[in-house]
Scaffold this motif. Structure first.
Motif, short mmCIF file in Angstrom:
data_model
loop_
_atom_site.label_atom_id
_atom_site.label_comp_id
_atom_site.label_asym_id
_atom_site.label_seq_id
_atom_site.Cartn_x
_atom_site.Cartn_y
_atom_site.Cartn_z
N ASN A 1 -20.04 -30.76 -48.63
CA ASN A 1 -19.44 -29.82 -49.57
C ASN A 1 -20.40 -28.65 -49.72
O ASN A 1 -21.57 -28.83 -50.08
N ARG A 2 -19.93 -27.46 -49.43
CA ARG A 2 -20.80 -26.29 -49.40
C ARG A 2 -21.33 -25.94 -50.79
O ARG A 2 -22.41 -25.34 -50.92
N GLN A 3 -20.59 -26.28 -51.83
CA GLN A 3 -20.99 -25.91 -53.19
C GLN A 3 -21.96 -26.90 -53.80
O GLN A 3 -22.87 -26.51 -54.54
N THR A 4 -21.77 -28.19 -53.48
CA THR A 4 -22.61 -29.22 -54.10
C THR A 4 -23.71 -29.73 -53.19
O THR A 4 -24.58 -30.48 -53.63
N ASN A 5 -23.66 -29.38 -51.89
CA ASN A 5 -24.67 -29.79 -50.92
C ASN A 5 -24.69 -31.30 -50.71
O ASN A 5 -25.71 -31.88 -50.35
N THR A 6 -23.55 -31.96 -50.97
CA THR A 6 -23.47 -33.41 -50.79
C THR A 6 -22.62 -33.74 -49.56
O THR A 6 -21.64 -33.06 -49.26
N ALA A 7 -23.02 -34.79 -48.83
CA ALA A 7 -22.25 -35.24 -47.67
C ALA A 7 -20.96 -35.91 -48.15
O ALA A 7 -20.99 -36.80 -49.01
N VAL A 8 -19.83 -35.48 -47.62
CA VAL A 8 -18.53 -36.04 -48.03
C VAL A 8 -17.83 -36.72 -46.86
O VAL A 8 -16.69 -37.17 -47.00
N GLY A 9 -18.47 -36.83 -45.72
CA GLY A 9 -17.90 -37.54 -44.59
C GLY A 9 -18.90 -37.61 -43.46
O GLY A 9 -19.58 -36.63 -43.16
N THR A 10 -19.04 -38.78 -42.84
CA THR A 10 -20.02 -38.98 -41.78
C THR A 10 -19.42 -39.84 -40.68
O THR A 10 -18.71 -40.81 -40.96
N SER A 11 -19.69 -39.49 -39.42
CA SER A 11 -19.31 -40.32 -38.27
C SER A 11 -20.53 -40.40 -37.37
O SER A 11 -21.01 -39.39 -36.86
N GLU B 1 -7.73 -33.40 -44.03
CA GLU B 1 -8.00 -32.70 -42.77
C GLU B 1 -9.21 -33.30 -42.06
O GLU B 1 -10.09 -33.90 -42.67
N LYS B 2 -9.22 -33.09 -40.73
CA LYS B 2 -10.20 -33.75 -39.88
C LYS B 2 -10.99 -32.73 -39.06
O LYS B 2 -10.59 -31.58 -38.92
N ALA B 3 -12.08 -33.22 -38.51
CA ALA B 3 -12.82 -32.51 -37.47
C ALA B 3 -13.24 -33.55 -36.45
O ALA B 3 -13.61 -34.68 -36.81
N ALA C 1 -13.45 -29.71 -32.63
CA ALA C 1 -12.13 -29.23 -33.04
C ALA C 1 -12.02 -29.33 -34.55
O ALA C 1 -12.38 -30.34 -35.16
N THR C 2 -11.48 -28.26 -35.18
CA THR C 2 -11.26 -28.23 -36.62
C THR C 2 -9.80 -27.87 -36.89
O THR C 2 -9.02 -27.65 -35.97
N GLU C 3 -9.45 -27.82 -38.18
CA GLU C 3 -8.06 -27.51 -38.53
C GLU C 3 -7.91 -26.18 -39.26
O GLU C 3 -6.80 -25.77 -39.55
N GLU C 4 -8.99 -25.53 -39.60
CA GLU C 4 -8.91 -24.24 -40.27
C GLU C 4 -9.89 -23.29 -39.59
O GLU C 4 -10.58 -23.66 -38.65
N ASP C 5 -9.96 -22.07 -40.11
CA ASP C 5 -10.87 -21.09 -39.54
C ASP C 5 -12.31 -21.43 -39.91
O ASP C 5 -12.68 -21.42 -41.08
N PHE C 6 -13.10 -21.73 -38.90
CA PHE C 6 -14.52 -22.00 -39.09
C PHE C 6 -15.32 -20.94 -38.35
O PHE C 6 -14.83 -20.30 -37.41
N ALA C 7 -16.57 -20.77 -38.76
CA ALA C 7 -17.47 -19.84 -38.09
C ALA C 7 -18.81 -20.53 -37.90
O ALA C 7 -19.27 -21.29 -38.77
N ILE D 1 -14.42 -37.04 -38.51
CA ILE D 1 -14.55 -37.16 -39.96
C ILE D 1 -13.32 -36.55 -40.63
O ILE D 1 -12.57 -35.79 -40.02
N ASP D 2 -13.11 -36.91 -41.90
CA ASP D 2 -12.09 -36.26 -42.71
C ASP D 2 -12.66 -36.03 -44.11
O ASP D 2 -13.79 -36.43 -44.40
N VAL D 3 -11.90 -35.35 -44.96
CA VAL D 3 -12.32 -35.11 -46.34
C VAL D 3 -11.24 -35.59 -47.29
O VAL D 3 -10.05 -35.60 -46.96
N ASP D 4 -11.67 -35.98 -48.49
CA ASP D 4 -10.75 -36.51 -49.50
C ASP D 4 -10.38 -35.48 -50.56
O ASP D 4 -9.63 -35.81 -51.48
N ALA D 5 -10.90 -34.27 -50.46
CA ALA D 5 -10.58 -33.25 -51.46
C ALA D 5 -10.70 -31.87 -50.83
O ALA D 5 -11.43 -31.68 -49.85
N ASP D 6 -9.97 -30.91 -51.39
CA ASP D 6 -10.05 -29.53 -50.92
C ASP D 6 -11.44 -28.96 -51.23
O ASP D 6 -12.03 -29.30 -52.26
N GLY D 7 -11.91 -28.07 -50.38
CA GLY D 7 -13.15 -27.40 -50.72
C GLY D 7 -13.80 -26.71 -49.54
O GLY D 7 -13.47 -26.98 -48.39
N PRO D 8 -14.74 -25.80 -49.84
CA PRO D 8 -15.52 -25.17 -48.78
C PRO D 8 -16.55 -26.17 -48.25
O PRO D 8 -17.16 -26.91 -49.02
#
Length: 756
Positions: A439-449, A406-408, A489-495, A459-466
């Motif tokens: 990644n909200r759980q690990t506090n690590t950057a998983v995608g940068t543009s 998924e992308k943003a 623009a996102t693909e899921e419900d964001f707040a 950006i996109d992500v390579d794994a499911d996660g919050p």
């Protein structure tokens, strides 16, 4: 007899034309064959030849003086009906009554045949003839707005079609200016399927800037063909390099609803821009698009010319769905597009879709998918971010869930001020916004543009996660841009999130002996909707006897509380010892800090009130026990009615009992504040010997908690009864100047007698 006469007349016209053009056809036939080609047929009424020529000789043959123009001799097939399915319109926008509605489309082209039965149900606005001498503009209008049951336009239910003439730079500028300033019904999208020279001469021409100015000033998108220059580097045409428009490459859908078999048309122009910026933006079906023609029927329109109005129609549908800005609608279309790659080859046999995010010089950010755009069209933030100051950076955070691939997408405008029919003279520097996902759980950057030259980040992500999305500034903005507006623009419900915010509650003993070791603590509650990582909690204002300082908490989840405890050494003299508690969190590439100050009462003893009387005013909140500890939990009062300016609208008597009837010293300590300026606090202490109230202190209150100490205005024994140790204070508050907030409030956080 009349019919036979007409037939004979037509035949004679054909014979004479044939005689007139015979020598041209013969000479051209000889020339084409000499260059390795062949001629398979001719027509004479429209003097044309059909055949096959070598790719290597196309330009040479096209330059032959007898040849006016060349085009691909392709067998047309109705495709606009297929595109309904392949683009996802039938089950998305159209199935849910999003067909254009009250919105409008613009055509900057050769004109539009307004009498066409698939177009004439729309109102028209135009600055020239209601006809189309060429047919090109009529085809563009049909792709966006045709009401034909089979050859249906993208936004067929739209309101007005606004038309202006295009051509050379000056003509196109005049036409665009009319569409954005001269029309009553301003179009949400204007299609411009003209090319004004290959863009390998300059990265960002004044003509490109003109289009950016119209888009930025009037919030009207321009969908633009990238050109038909084919494979190569920077074969796109002006004004496709403009930052703000939507430049489309041309996909051949092969008359198949199966998107996986679609291929890029070889003539579709490639990017990037001369400076390496990411253009084209997107790819849409264009080859052999069946659409309206100027004779009242339908015929094929090919090239990127017909790809562009597909994306333009998508913009109109996105605006109807709820996007309020050009950059917001653009962000959704780019985010919903299926990424494709050309594998860096000129052949299309190795092209195809890829998972996640990819910009490619052939396909841009991907292949238009309006089914996906409808599904996630409301997952859009149209937000803003202030210009950074002092060398810092500003940011916005968004909390949500992303799944593999998924992308943003982040989009903003290059700011240019429209200048009528002239080239712009005010072109601001591009604001540099970047996008990162954690990644909200690990506090690590998983995608940068973080492109420094583009106004699109993805950006996109390579794994499911919050996850947490962060939009942030890099460097400074143009001085004329105090705030940058963007679409995310996102693909899921964001707040949206305000970041990490802590509520801090100190826990202190009621009193401490000078120099003694006492235990203090603070409760740190994460009140945000994000986990707080790497939390450090520290105390200053005292010597720490035991307990780590700072104390480290790897994680405080949303809504949860951590407790930090220390043993400190109280100061050596009686009075208020200010302790500062601070919590900081290093989360999502930023440092979030909150702090609170609490006063430790240091003395031989501190006598808190055990009873009270409200003489004037009313209780606004809290109760008497709230004044025992300085913990930001208040005993507060509203003003009452008074009959002269000498009276205090708030007057409270506080009473207590001292264990020491004959003290060396006596003072009344109060931590208080008002909600308005110009409030004066008067403290009176009761003289038991003379049975009178004696003024001990007068202060102008601040709006933040402040500690005031009123020493006994005479021998301490006068203000304590020897038999019972009773003490009494009267605190009055009244205005001493204009009050702009009513009712104001007076609050007490701490009150008591320091008895030595």
């Amino acid at each position: 007899e009349i019919d036979r006469y007409d037939s004979a007349r037509i035949n004679e016209i054909g014979r004479r034309i044939g005689m007139l053009v015979a020598s041209d056809l013969s000479a051209t036939d000889t020339f084409i064959r000499s260059r390795g080609g062949r001629v398979d047929g001719v027509t004479t009424v429209v003097t044309a030849m059909f055949g096959v020529v070598p790719n290597s000789r196309i330009r040479e043959i096209a330059a032959y003086p007898r040849i006016m123009s060349m085009d691909v001799d392709a067998n047309g097939a109705p495709e606009l009906d297929i595109q309904k399915t392949s683009l996802g319109l039938v089950t998305g926008f159209w199935a849910n009554s999003f067909t254009g509605g009250p919105l409008d489309v613009g055509v900057l082209d050769t004109g539009v045949q307004q009498s066409h039965t698939a177009l004439n149900s729309h109102p028209f606005e135009t600055n020239f003839s209601p006809n189309d001498p060429d047919g090109h503009g009529t085809g563009i209008a049909g792709i966006m707005a045709s009401t034909h049951a089979t050859y249906t336009g993208m936004a067929f239910g739209c309101d007005t079609i606004s038309v202006a003439q295009a051509g050379a730079n000056a003509t196109s500028m005049s036409g665009l200016n009319y569409l954005v300033t001269g029309t009553t019904e301003k179009p949400e999208n204007i299609n411009y399927s003209f090319g004004n020279g290959r863009a390998n001469d300059v990265d960002y021409s004044p003509f490109d800037q003109f289009f950016d100015g119209a888009i930025d000033t009037f919030n009207i998108m321009v969908s633009k063909s990238t050109g038909n220059g084919g494979y190569g580097t920077t074969t796109i045409t002006h004004p496709a390099p403009a930052f703000n428009l939507l430049a489309s490459a041309n996909m051949d859908d092969l008359n198949s609803p199966n998107r996986a078999v679609h291929v890029i048309t070889s003539s579709s122009s490639r990017g990037p821009t001369l400076a390496g910026r990411k253009k084209p933006d997107i790819t849409a079906p264009g080859t052999n698009s069946m659409t309206t023609n100027r004779t009242g029927g339908f015929s094929n329109l090919g090239g990127t010319s017909s790809a562009s109005p597909h994306t333009g129609g998508g913009i109109v549908l996105m605006r109807q769905l709820g996007a309020t800005t050009t950059y917001g609608a653009k962000a959704v279309l780019l985010n919903a597009a299926d990424a494709w790659t050309d594998n860096n080859t000129s052949t299309n046999t190795d092209d195809g879709p890829v998972v996640g995010s990819l910009w490619n010089r052939t396909f841009g950010w991907g292949y238009l998918d309006l089914g996906e755009a409808y599904a996630n069209g409301t997952d859009l933030f149209e937000d803003d971010i202030a210009a950074p100051t002092g060398g810092g950076r500003n940011f916005k955070l968004y909390r949500g869930q992303m799944f593999t691939g998924e992308k943003a997408t982040l989009v903003w405008n290059r700011h240019v001020v429209h200048n009528g029919t002239n080239n712009p003279t005010q072109v601001e520097g591009l604001s540099n916004l970047d996008l990162v996902v954690y990644n909200r759980q690990t506090n690590t950057a998983v995608g940068t543009s973080n492109s420094a030259i583009d106004n699109v980040e993805q950006i996109d992500v390579d794994a499911d996660g919050p996850v947490v999305l962060k939009v942030y500034t890099t460097g400074t903005f143009d001085p004329q841009v105090p705030t940058e507006f963007f679409g995310l623009a996102t693909e899921e419900d964001f707040a949206a999130s305000n970041g990490i915010v802590f509520a801090m509650t100190p826990n202190l003993p009621g009193t401490a002996t000078p120099g003694a070791n006492v235990q203090v603590s603070v409760d740190v509650t994460n009140t945000s909707n994000l986990p707080a990582h790497n939390v450090n909690v520290s105390i200053t204002g005292a010597t720490v006897f035991s307990g780590a300082n700072p104390q480290v908490f790897a994680l405080i989840p949303p809504g949860q509380t951590a407790n930090a405890v220390w043993t400190i050494t109280a100061q050596g003299t009686a009075g208020q010892q200010a302790l500062t508690f601070q919590a900081s969190s290093n989360s999502y590439g930023e440092t979030f800090v909150n702090s609170v100050i609490a006063n430790l009462n240091v003395g031989d003893s501190l006598v808190n009130p055990n009873s009270h009387t409200v003489i004037a005013g009313t209780v606004a909140g809290g109760s008497l026990p709230n004044v025992n500890v300085a913990d930001n939990v208040y005993f507060s009062f509203f003003p009452g009615i008074v009959f002269s300016s000498s009276q205090a609208p708030v007057l409270v008597e506080l009473r207590g009992n001292s264990v020491q009837a004959i003290p060396n010293s006596l003072a009344f300590v109060i931590e208080s504040a008002g909600t308005s300026a110009n409030l004066v606090q008067t403290i009176e202490m009761f003289d038991y010997i003379n049975q009178v109230w004696v003024q001990a202190d007068v202060d102008t209150l601040t709006t933040t908690d402040t500690t005031y100490t009123a020493n006994a205005p005479g021998p301490p024994t006068n203000f304590i009864t020897p038999a019972t140790g009773s003490v009494a204070v009267r605190v009055g508050v009244k205005p001493n100047g204009p009050i702009f907030v009513y009712p104001w409030t007076y609050r007490i956080d701490l009150a008591g007698w320091a008895v030595n």
